[in-house]
Design a protein around this motif. Structure first.
Motif, PDB file in Angstrom:
ATOM      1  N   SER A 121       0.836  -1.200   0.000  1.00  0.00           N
ATOM      2  CA  SER A 121       0.000   0.000   0.000  1.00  0.00           C
ATOM      3  C   SER A 121       0.873   1.251   0.000  1.00  0.00           C
ATOM      4  CB  SER A 121      -0.921   0.018   1.213  1.00  0.00           C
ATOM      5  OG  SER A 121      -0.170   0.196   2.404  1.00  0.00           O
ATOM      6  N   ASN A 122       0.273   2.386  -0.357  1.00  0.00           N
ATOM      7  CA  ASN A 122       1.018   3.651  -0.365  1.00  0.00           C
ATOM      8  C   ASN A 122       1.534   3.998   1.027  1.00  0.00           C
ATOM      9  OD1 ASN A 122       0.652   4.096  -3.110  1.00  0.00           O
ATOM     10  ND2 ASN A 122      -1.264   5.212  -2.804  1.00  0.00           N
ATOM     11  N   SER A 123       0.712   3.757   2.039  1.00  0.00           N
ATOM     12  CA  SER A 123       1.119   4.084   3.407  1.00  0.00           C
ATOM     13  C   SER A 123       2.274   3.194   3.858  1.00  0.00           C
ATOM     14  CB  SER A 123      -0.062   3.939   4.371  1.00  0.00           C
ATOM     15  OG  SER A 123      -0.649   2.667   4.263  1.00  0.00           O
ATOM     16  N   GLU A 124       2.274   1.933   3.431  1.00  0.00           N
ATOM     17  CA  GLU A 124       3.380   1.030   3.777  1.00  0.00           C
ATOM     18  C   GLU A 124       4.658   1.480   3.064  1.00  0.00           C
ATOM     19  OE1 GLU A 124       1.173  -3.260   4.616  1.00  0.00           O
ATOM     20  OE2 GLU A 124       1.498  -2.596   2.548  1.00  0.00           O
ATOM     21  N   ALA A 125       4.539   1.825   1.788  1.00  0.00           N
ATOM     22  CA  ALA A 125       5.704   2.286   1.036  1.00  0.00           C
ATOM     23  C   ALA A 125       6.266   3.568   1.644  1.00  0.00           C
ATOM     24  CB  ALA A 125       5.324   2.514  -0.426  1.00  0.00           C
ATOM     25  N   ASN A 126       5.365   4.464   2.051  1.00  0.00           N
ATOM     26  CA  ASN A 126       5.816   5.720   2.664  1.00  0.00           C
ATOM     27  C   ASN A 126       6.526   5.475   3.988  1.00  0.00           C
ATOM     28  OD1 ASN A 126       4.743   7.231   0.557  1.00  0.00           O
ATOM     29  ND2 ASN A 126       2.794   7.599   1.604  1.00  0.00           N
ATOM     30  N   LYS A 127       6.006   4.526   4.759  1.00  0.00           N
ATOM     31  CA  LYS A 127       6.628   4.215   6.053  1.00  0.00           C
ATOM     32  C   LYS A 127       8.015   3.592   5.845  1.00  0.00           C
ATOM     33  CE  LYS A 127       5.284   4.893   9.448  1.00  0.00           C
ATOM     34  NZ  LYS A 127       5.566   6.022  10.384  1.00  0.00           N
ATOM     35  N   ILE A 128       8.133   2.698   4.862  1.00  0.00           N
ATOM     36  CA  ILE A 128       9.435   2.088   4.586  1.00  0.00           C
ATOM     37  C   ILE A 128      10.412   3.143   4.073  1.00  0.00           C
ATOM     38  CG2 ILE A 128      10.670   0.367   3.209  1.00  0.00           C
ATOM     39  CD1 ILE A 128       8.124  -1.319   3.214  1.00  0.00           C
ATOM     40  N   GLN A 129       9.901   4.105   3.310  1.00  0.00           N
ATOM     41  CA  GLN A 129      10.755   5.201   2.852  1.00  0.00           C
ATOM     42  C   GLN A 129      11.261   6.020   4.034  1.00  0.00           C
ATOM     43  OE1 GLN A 129       9.012   7.764  -0.110  1.00  0.00           O
ATOM     44  NE2 GLN A 129      10.687   9.236  -0.035  1.00  0.00           N
ATOM     45  N   GLU A 130      10.399   6.242   5.008  1.00  0.00           N
ATOM     46  CA  GLU A 130      10.812   6.956   6.221  1.00  0.00           C
ATOM     47  C   GLU A 130      11.907   6.182   6.950  1.00  0.00           C
ATOM     48  OE1 GLU A 130       8.898   7.954  10.605  1.00  0.00           O
ATOM     49  OE2 GLU A 130       7.564   7.855   8.863  1.00  0.00           O
TER      50      GLU A 130
END
Length: 244
Positions: free
Chosen positions: A147-156
């Protein structure tokens, strides 16, 4: 000893990212065991606080938890993915003890990705942190899609791990497919010229070629080999698309 056991189990269960992760955890246990044998002064030289092998496991599990909760829902498939890895790596009894300790610790304090990554940055090489991102993306994809939120969290998390943005985007593209996937893996734009594409391929091939990875760590070399195959596949896709 522990590092090779962890690498073999990880490779069997989760292929190359699992092998890297297993080797990383086992290496931590081996290093701490040797340090304890030499005396407490050595441990103080390694870190300001006494570090036990369980710290590695708990910090790893904390990052897994952060990714699983990133989209606001707790996926049973993702939880099973993580639990299976821990059970197969440590055995059911020890894995259950790790999960119990994790639950007790995090009732008392909030999980901080930044704190965890600062801990890992002091104890791991860059190549290992890249493989850790592979593992986290594998968890996110366990339920069928990242998901976008998972990808964003991994990017963080990647930022906290001091992973370059281009390297993060390249790894992400191996899990999140798009029209530009092949270009992202090669770390170039779709507007790149044919010569720029060839140059990018040569650069990435050298970067990830197993013979060029500056390490004696066989598990890391295996991870580089997997990324090397992805680079080759991306280049072949672009060649076919452009008729090169």
């Amino acid at each position: 000893m522990f590092k090779w056991v962890g690498a073999v189990i990880g490779l069997f269960l989760f292929k190359y990212p699992g092998a890297i992760l297993g080797f990383f955890i086992g290496s931590g246990i081996d290093s701490l065991s040797r340090s304890e044998a030499k005396g407490p002064n050595v441990l103080r030289d390694m870190t300001r606080q006494r570090v036990s092998p369980a710290d590695f496991e708990l910090n790893l599990l904390s990052l897994c938890s952060i990714v699983i909760k990133a989209d606001g829902t707790v996926s049973q498939t993702e939880m099973d993915y993580v639990r299976q890895y821990f059970v197969q790596t440590y055995g059911k009894e020890k894995a259950n003890a790790i999960f119990r300790t994790f639950n007790e610790v995090n009732k008392k304090r909030e999980i901080s990705a930044q704190r965890i990554c600062a801990f890992l940055n002091q104890r791991t090489r860059y190549e290992v942190r890249l493989q850790l991102l592979h593992f986290l993306f594998g968890i996110a994809q366990a339920d069928g899609a990242v998901s976008n939120s998972e990808a964003n969290k991994i990017q963080e998390i990647a930022g906290y791990l001091r992973v370059a943005f281009r390297d993060f985007e390249s790894i992400k593209a191996m899990f999140v497919k798009s029209a530009d996937t092949a270009y992202k893996i090669l770390e170039i734009e779709r507007s790149a010229t044919d010569n720029e594409i060839k140059k990018a391929y040569r650069t990435m091939a050298k970067k990830y070629h197993p013979d060029r990875v500056n390490t004696e760590n066989e598990a890391i070399k295996k991870g580089a080999e997997e990324k090397f195959k992805q680079v080759q596949k991306a280049y072949e896709t672009i060649q076919k698309e452009r008729g090169l």
